[in-house]
Motif scaffolding. Structure first.
Motif, short mmCIF file in Angstrom:
data_model
loop_
_atom_site.label_atom_id
_atom_site.label_comp_id
_atom_site.label_asym_id
_atom_site.label_seq_id
_atom_site.Cartn_x
_atom_site.Cartn_y
_atom_site.Cartn_z
N ASP A 111 -9.34 5.18 -6.06
CA ASP A 111 -8.09 5.46 -6.77
C ASP A 111 -7.34 4.19 -7.18
OD1 ASP A 111 -8.52 8.20 -6.51
OD2 ASP A 111 -7.49 8.25 -4.56
N TYR A 112 -7.62 3.08 -6.51
CA TYR A 112 -6.86 1.84 -6.75
C TYR A 112 -7.68 0.71 -7.33
CZ TYR A 112 -3.92 4.22 -3.25
OH TYR A 112 -3.19 5.13 -2.55
N HIS A 127 -9.20 0.06 -9.95
CA HIS A 127 -9.04 -0.29 -11.36
C HIS A 127 -7.80 -1.15 -11.63
CE1 HIS A 127 -6.22 3.02 -10.95
NE2 HIS A 127 -5.64 2.56 -12.04
N ILE A 128 -6.89 -1.23 -10.68
CA ILE A 128 -5.64 -1.98 -10.88
C ILE A 128 -5.95 -3.48 -10.91
CG2 ILE A 128 -3.32 -2.47 -10.02
CD1 ILE A 128 -3.53 0.22 -8.44
N LEU A 158 1.32 4.20 -8.94
CA LEU A 158 0.36 3.14 -9.25
C LEU A 158 0.97 2.12 -10.19
CD1 LEU A 158 -2.97 5.08 -9.85
CD2 LEU A 158 -2.25 3.89 -7.78
N LEU A 172 0.82 -1.21 0.00
CA LEU A 172 0.00 0.00 0.00
C LEU A 172 0.86 1.26 0.00
CD1 LEU A 172 -2.84 -1.07 2.44
CD2 LEU A 172 -3.08 -0.53 0.00
N ILE A 179 -7.66 -2.20 -1.38
CA ILE A 179 -7.49 -1.55 -2.69
C ILE A 179 -8.75 -1.60 -3.55
CG2 ILE A 179 -4.98 -1.86 -2.73
CD1 ILE A 179 -5.47 -3.89 -4.99
N LYS A 180 -9.52 -2.66 -3.44
CA LYS A 180 -10.74 -2.74 -4.25
C LYS A 180 -11.85 -1.86 -3.66
CE LYS A 180 -9.10 -5.26 -7.48
NZ LYS A 180 -8.85 -4.67 -8.78
N ILE A 238 2.09 1.71 -3.53
CA ILE A 238 1.01 2.13 -4.43
C ILE A 238 0.70 3.61 -4.24
CG2 ILE A 238 -1.46 1.87 -4.88
CD1 ILE A 238 -1.10 -1.13 -4.34
N GLU A 239 0.80 4.09 -3.01
CA GLU A 239 0.56 5.51 -2.75
C GLU A 239 1.56 6.40 -3.47
OE1 GLU A 239 0.58 5.80 1.51
OE2 GLU A 239 -1.40 4.86 1.68
N ASN A 250 -11.08 1.21 -2.65
CA ASN A 250 -10.56 2.57 -2.82
C ASN A 250 -10.71 2.99 -4.29
OD1 ASN A 250 -8.61 4.67 -3.49
ND2 ASN A 250 -7.74 4.34 -1.45
N ILE A 254 -0.86 -6.03 -10.34
CA ILE A 254 -0.40 -6.53 -9.04
C ILE A 254 -0.48 -8.04 -9.07
CG2 ILE A 254 -0.83 -6.61 -6.55
CD1 ILE A 254 -2.11 -3.79 -6.86
#
Length: 135
Positions: A77-78, A80-81, A50, A43, A72-73, A46-47, A75, A54
């Motif tokens: 901002d994250y 979509h990864i 991006l 995390l 992350i799922k 990632i901050e 959030n 992963i």
């Protein structure tokens, strides 16, 4: 021209990190690989930047794979990864929970290195050819 794929490997076992690096180093040069030994460290990476992809182990100390996925799922901002789970667990409960959380794929680590390498190469081919082509 294809940009390099930024891959974050979240894995606490140093041998597993070496196996993944070895599996992709001979054939692929279109990636940057960073590593984190648990979800908390991942995390913080990632901050800062991006990743494009992963690769995540589930069984880790501190913040484990499922906890990391939930964070992350959840959030904006994250979320979509894409996350590929790479783990020893073949339990239906783990697989279903990970897909419920929004993973892109689930791979059970095979015992034989040749099988492991083939699975990792298939993942790399897919993401290199289908997801990250950039004009």
């Amino acid at each position: 021209m294809i940009n390099k794929i930024k891959i974050l490997l979240v894995e606490d076992d140093h041998i597993e990190v070496m196996k993944l690096k070895r599996s992709i180093s001979k054939e692929f040069d279109n990636y940057y690989l960073s590593t984190a030994s648990n979800g908390k460290k991942a995390l913080s990476l990632i901050e800062k930047e991006l990743p494009d992809l992963i690769i995540l182990d589930l069984n880790m100390p501190d913040t484990n794979g499922n906890e990391f996925l939930s964070i992350i799922k959840g959030n904006e901002d994250y979320m979509h990864i894409p996350v590929i789970v790479l783990t020893t667990s073949n339990h239906d409960k783990d697989i279903k929970e990970c897909y419920k959380l929004g993973i892109a794929g689930y791979i059970v680590k095979p015992l034989k290195y040749e099988e492991y390498e083939a699975k990792i190469k298939a993942v790399m081919h897919y993401w290199s050819l289908n997801e990250f082509l950039k004009p």
